[in-house]
Design a protein around this motif. Sequence first.
Motif, mmCIF file in Angstrom:
data_model
loop_
_atom_site.group_PDB
_atom_site.id
_atom_site.type_symbol
_atom_site.label_atom_id
_atom_site.label_comp_id
_atom_site.label_asym_id
_atom_site.label_seq_id
_atom_site.Cartn_x
_atom_site.Cartn_y
_atom_site.Cartn_z
ATOM 1 N N ILE A 188 0.833 -1.204 0.000
ATOM 2 C CA ILE A 188 0.000 0.000 0.000
ATOM 3 C C ILE A 188 0.871 1.258 0.000
ATOM 4 O O ILE A 188 0.628 2.202 -0.761
ATOM 5 C CB ILE A 188 -0.970 -0.009 1.197
ATOM 6 C CG1 ILE A 188 -2.013 -1.115 0.993
ATOM 7 C CG2 ILE A 188 -1.648 1.337 1.383
ATOM 8 C CD1 ILE A 188 -2.887 -1.373 2.194
ATOM 9 N N VAL A 189 1.885 1.283 0.839
ATOM 10 C CA VAL A 189 2.773 2.449 0.900
ATOM 11 C C VAL A 189 3.497 2.637 -0.429
ATOM 12 O O VAL A 189 3.609 3.763 -0.933
ATOM 13 C CB VAL A 189 3.774 2.320 2.070
ATOM 14 C CG1 VAL A 189 4.863 3.374 1.984
ATOM 15 C CG2 VAL A 189 3.042 2.405 3.397
ATOM 16 N N THR A 190 3.956 1.561 -1.028
ATOM 17 C CA THR A 190 4.630 1.650 -2.321
ATOM 18 C C THR A 190 3.692 2.185 -3.391
ATOM 19 O O THR A 190 4.073 3.036 -4.202
ATOM 20 C CB THR A 190 5.184 0.273 -2.735
ATOM 21 O OG1 THR A 190 6.063 -0.204 -1.712
ATOM 22 C CG2 THR A 190 5.927 0.345 -4.055
ATOM 23 N N ALA A 191 2.458 1.698 -3.416
ATOM 24 C CA ALA A 191 1.483 2.176 -4.395
ATOM 25 C C ALA A 191 1.210 3.667 -4.209
ATOM 26 O O ALA A 191 1.122 4.414 -5.193
ATOM 27 C CB ALA A 191 0.185 1.386 -4.274
ATOM 28 N N LEU A 192 1.089 4.119 -2.969
ATOM 29 C CA LEU A 192 0.862 5.546 -2.715
ATOM 30 C C LEU A 192 2.045 6.393 -3.175
ATOM 31 O O LEU A 192 1.862 7.473 -3.750
ATOM 32 C CB LEU A 192 0.576 5.782 -1.232
ATOM 33 C CG LEU A 192 -0.766 5.258 -0.726
ATOM 34 C CD1 LEU A 192 -0.861 5.416 0.786
ATOM 35 C CD2 LEU A 192 -1.913 5.980 -1.405
ATOM 36 N N LEU A 193 3.254 5.907 -2.941
ATOM 37 C CA LEU A 193 4.441 6.633 -3.393
ATOM 38 C C LEU A 193 4.502 6.717 -4.918
ATOM 39 O O LEU A 193 4.877 7.754 -5.480
ATOM 40 C CB LEU A 193 5.710 5.983 -2.845
ATOM 41 C CG LEU A 193 5.944 6.155 -1.345
ATOM 42 C CD1 LEU A 193 7.129 5.305 -0.895
ATOM 43 C CD2 LEU A 193 6.180 7.610 -1.006
ATOM 44 N N VAL A 194 4.121 5.655 -5.591
ATOM 45 C CA VAL A 194 4.109 5.660 -7.058
ATOM 46 C C VAL A 194 3.081 6.665 -7.566
ATOM 47 O O VAL A 194 3.349 7.439 -8.493
ATOM 48 C CB VAL A 194 3.818 4.243 -7.608
ATOM 49 C CG1 VAL A 194 3.493 4.276 -9.089
ATOM 50 C CG2 VAL A 194 4.999 3.320 -7.342
ATOM 51 N N ILE A 195 1.894 6.673 -6.961
ATOM 52 C CA ILE A 195 0.848 7.616 -7.372
ATOM 53 C C ILE A 195 1.309 9.057 -7.161
ATOM 54 O O ILE A 195 1.123 9.915 -8.034
ATOM 55 C CB ILE A 195 -0.464 7.329 -6.606
ATOM 56 C CG1 ILE A 195 -1.057 6.006 -7.084
ATOM 57 C CG2 ILE A 195 -1.467 8.459 -6.781
ATOM 58 C CD1 ILE A 195 -2.195 5.497 -6.226
ATOM 59 N N MET A 196 1.924 9.321 -6.014
ATOM 60 C CA MET A 196 2.423 10.682 -5.759
ATOM 61 C C MET A 196 3.521 11.058 -6.742
ATOM 62 O O MET A 196 3.581 12.195 -7.226
ATOM 63 C CB MET A 196 2.921 10.805 -4.318
ATOM 64 C CG MET A 196 1.804 10.782 -3.307
ATOM 65 S SD MET A 196 2.220 11.107 -1.576
ATOM 66 C CE MET A 196 3.863 10.590 -1.355
ATOM 67 N N GLY A 197 4.390 10.130 -7.070
ATOM 68 C CA GLY A 197 5.453 10.387 -8.038
ATOM 69 C C GLY A 197 4.896 10.701 -9.412
ATOM 70 O O GLY A 197 5.368 11.616 -10.093
ATOM 71 N N LEU A 198 3.877 9.962 -9.834
ATOM 72 C CA LEU A 198 3.251 10.225 -11.132
ATOM 73 C C LEU A 198 2.575 11.595 -11.146
ATOM 74 O O LEU A 198 2.609 12.304 -12.154
ATOM 75 C CB LEU A 198 2.248 9.123 -11.468
ATOM 76 C CG LEU A 198 2.848 7.765 -11.799
ATOM 77 C CD1 LEU A 198 1.753 6.717 -11.945
ATOM 78 C CD2 LEU A 198 3.685 7.835 -13.055
ATOM 79 N N ALA A 199 1.968 11.962 -10.026
ATOM 80 C CA ALA A 199 1.341 13.280 -9.933
ATOM 81 C C ALA A 199 2.385 14.385 -10.057
ATOM 82 O O ALA A 199 2.177 15.378 -10.768
ATOM 83 C CB ALA A 199 0.579 13.409 -8.622
ATOM 84 N N VAL A 200 3.517 14.230 -9.389
ATOM 85 C CA VAL A 200 4.586 15.226 -9.476
ATOM 86 C C VAL A 200 5.118 15.325 -10.904
ATOM 87 O O VAL A 200 5.330 16.430 -11.425
ATOM 88 C CB VAL A 200 5.722 14.889 -8.481
ATOM 89 C CG1 VAL A 200 6.963 15.722 -8.743
ATOM 90 C CG2 VAL A 200 5.237 15.079 -7.054
ATOM 91 N N ILE A 201 5.306 14.201 -11.554
ATOM 92 C CA ILE A 201 5.782 14.206 -12.945
ATOM 93 C C ILE A 201 4.774 14.913 -13.840
ATOM 94 O O ILE A 201 5.139 15.694 -14.724
ATOM 95 C CB ILE A 201 6.050 12.766 -13.435
ATOM 96 C CG1 ILE A 201 7.291 12.217 -12.737
ATOM 97 C CG2 ILE A 201 6.219 12.718 -14.949
ATOM 98 C CD1 ILE A 201 7.542 10.753 -12.985
ATOM 99 N N GLY A 202 3.488 14.671 -13.615
ATOM 100 C CA GLY A 202 2.450 15.347 -14.403
ATOM 101 C C GLY A 202 2.462 16.846 -14.205
ATOM 102 O O GLY A 202 2.327 17.620 -15.169
ATOM 103 N N ILE A 203 2.625 17.290 -12.967
ATOM 104 C CA ILE A 203 2.670 18.727 -12.675
ATOM 105 C C ILE A 203 3.879 19.369 -13.341
ATOM 106 O O ILE A 203 3.779 20.417 -13.987
ATOM 107 C CB ILE A 203 2.674 18.965 -11.153
ATOM 108 C CG1 ILE A 203 1.328 18.569 -10.557
ATOM 109 C CG2 ILE A 203 3.021 20.407 -10.819
ATOM 110 C CD1 ILE A 203 1.307 18.491 -9.039
#
Length: 63
Positions: free
Chosen positions: A33-48
Amino acid sequence: MNLRSIETRTRTWWRRAQRGMAQDAGYSTETVIVTALLVIMGLAVIGIIASKVTAKAGGIDLG
């Protein structure tokens, strides 16, 4: 070493292994779960960052 001794050692090892798996079961779920959340946050940062770079590049006057 006789067959009875090997059987006893194997059963003891198996019980210890099962106890260890039962204690770590929640940890592996938490890690996923923690890994999935980190991946989602990373993708959001890349998108921004990508949208800001694209906007900045679109604002360049070429001539």
